[in-house]
Write an enzyme that holds these catalytic residues in place. Sequence first.
Site, PDB file in Angstrom:
ATOM      1  CG  HIS A 190      11.284  -0.979  -3.469  1.00 33.02           C
ATOM      2  ND1 HIS A 190      10.325  -1.944  -3.278  1.00 33.02           N
ATOM      3  CD2 HIS A 190      11.608  -0.589  -2.195  1.00 33.02           C
ATOM      4  CE1 HIS A 190       9.653  -1.632  -2.172  1.00 33.02           C
ATOM      5  NE2 HIS A 190      10.567  -0.970  -1.375  1.00 33.02           N
TER       6      HIS A 190
ATOM      7  CG  HIS B  73       5.556   0.300  -1.638  1.00 29.95           C
ATOM      8  ND1 HIS B  73       6.801  -0.261  -0.798  1.00 29.95           N
ATOM      9  CD2 HIS B  73       5.778   1.523  -1.751  1.00 29.95           C
ATOM     10  CE1 HIS B  73       7.478   0.883  -0.826  1.00 29.95           C
ATOM     11  NE2 HIS B  73       7.085   1.775  -1.143  1.00 29.95           N
TER      12      HIS B  73
ATOM     13  CE  LYS C 122      10.853   9.349  -1.393  1.00 29.24           C
ATOM     14  NZ  LYS C 122      11.090   7.914  -1.035  1.00 29.24           N
TER      15      LYS C 122
HETATM   16  C1  BG6 Z   1      10.629   0.122   1.931  1.00 32.54           C
HETATM   17  C2  BG6 Z   1      11.893   0.388   2.669  1.00 32.54           C
HETATM   18  O1  BG6 Z   1      10.016  -0.833   1.278  1.00 32.54           O
HETATM   19  O2  BG6 Z   1      10.407   1.360   1.131  1.00 32.54           O
HETATM   20  C3  BG6 Z   1      12.261   1.329   3.455  1.00 32.54           C
HETATM   21  O3  BG6 Z   1      11.693  -1.061   3.529  1.00 32.54           O
HETATM   22  C4  BG6 Z   1      11.975   2.786   2.547  1.00 32.54           C
HETATM   23  O4  BG6 Z   1      13.528   1.572   3.863  1.00 32.54           O
HETATM   24  C5  BG6 Z   1      10.728   2.718   1.677  1.00 32.54           C
HETATM   25  O5  BG6 Z   1      12.062   4.019   3.341  1.00 32.54           O
HETATM   26  C6  BG6 Z   1      10.844   3.619   0.544  1.00 32.54           C
HETATM   27  O6  BG6 Z   1       9.495   3.882   0.003  1.00 32.54           O
HETATM   28  P1  BG6 Z   1       8.927   5.063  -0.760  1.00 32.54           P
HETATM   29  O7  BG6 Z   1       7.754   4.615  -1.309  1.00 32.54           O
HETATM   30  O8  BG6 Z   1       8.837   6.031   0.295  1.00 32.54           O
HETATM   31  O9  BG6 Z   1       9.842   5.204  -1.824  1.00 32.54           O
END
Ligand code: BG6
Length: 499
Positions: free
Chosen positions: A254, A192, A355
């Site tokens: 990611h 994603h 974050k």
């Molecule tokens: C997910 C992980 O793919 O991505 C999670 O499994 C994580 O552990 C999340 O919290 C983070 O996604 P974003 O889009 O909030 O950075």
Amino acid sequence: MKLADPCVLIILGASGDLTSRKLIPAMYEMAEAGFLNPATCILGMSRTTKSDAAWRAELKPWLQKQVKDFREEVWTEFAKRIFYIAGDAATNEPYARLSARVAELDAQRKCGQNILFFMSVASELYEPIVAQIETAGMVTEGRRWCSISPNNKSWQRIIVEKPFGFDDKSAEGLNRALGRVFEEDAIYRIDHYLGKEVVQNLLVFRFANSLFEPVWNHHYIDHVQITAAETVGVGQRTAFYDKTGAIRDMIQSHLLQMMAFVAMEPPTSFSADHIRSEKIKVVNALQTPPLDNVSQWGSLGQYAADATEGAYHDLKGVEPNSKTETFAALKMHFDNWRWSKVPFYLRTGKRLARKSTQVVIEFKPPAANLFHKIMDTPMVGNRITIDIAPKEQFKIQFNTKIPGPMNIRPVEMDMNYADSFKSNAVEAYGPLMMDAMRGDQSLFKHRLEVEGAWGAIMPFLNEASAPLRKNIRGNYAPGSWGPRSATDLLARDGRTWAE
Ligand code: BG6
């Protein structure tokens, strides 16, 4: 954005957190924006028995929470496109009913016999489910011996979530199992992060501007830092997380995806084949650390307790002696000309100071400092900061003269998405799922890329990583930037994290 093809979107794992928190809100947003084909419908499947109406009622509060500017009238129309069927997808029992329901929806709504499966289940269920899909005869297109469907029109595709496998061997096995049923061009390995606006803009930033490409190499860039820091802990996901850890959960997918966009060569064109082949090349150029010295290439951590939450190792569902990392910082090098001797530092963790998802490109300082006599601090190199979340912005730091007597200090110039485009960020899954419905694989991972990525990080996961895990228990405080060893990782190279 072009209207996507109509289809029946089958979500396997409909009761899961991902479905309610991300997938359904993403489809709502795409429907509201007019990108989702009006004929497309969503059919959720999971084990609990419930009616279409009951599932819709469960989803509504999630949408109200997740979607900015939820609108009742949009929901009323969108809800009519949501259906549910109960069944254990890993067994053969529900498939006759599932096929019949899909045929019925297809006939009612004219979905062109197109099916998009979304595997929102634990990865160990992928293989049995795919085998059942094949046995049920639900895949008519994309078979090895028949690259177009019998009626020349319909398609069946599958979106597979990360983590894709558990290690290099299981990922290869999974690729083989998927490949027995779906052609590579019908398999959409989703990440994603590639649906995030700013991550996509990395490609535009690099390849639609002539300013950056000439300096995007080891002559000018000192190092790159990629961070995905979260303030949240593991929460209720301990069963999944304790088997997975930060490297599998975040870095293998990611962070390596963001890194590939920073490091890849310019593709011949913005097409799936060209983009994916450059990503495969760059991932395959990753060096693996020397197996007897992995501890010099990484830092792993587990969060300790604070007043609001217990330590990771005390959470229900975590093995008492768990050495699973909730924090990881790794140093990576590419064995290629462009990035010779340029380290890429990747860092991710739960319960960190804030974050922040960010890419930082640190340039080397100018070759000679002709201002050294008048400066009261050393001359710093230029820095490009790409903020992906929570802010979406590009910043360029450069040295400038302070008004008044001659002195120099770095200042930042920024391009902020909210100010420049006045648009709200959409849920990243939405545009990616629209791409899958359109048959565009540009932002999905090829099997060779996934296998290459696993290969590069295995030393941080297998027995070679034991020294990194030795004193992992509670080795960083919640609200910090991770364990001391993460600071040392950069300090050994004479660098610091950009915080
Ligand atoms: C997910 C992980 O793919 O991505 C999670 O499994 C994580 O552990 C999340 O919290 C983070 O996604 P974003 O889009 O909030 O950075």
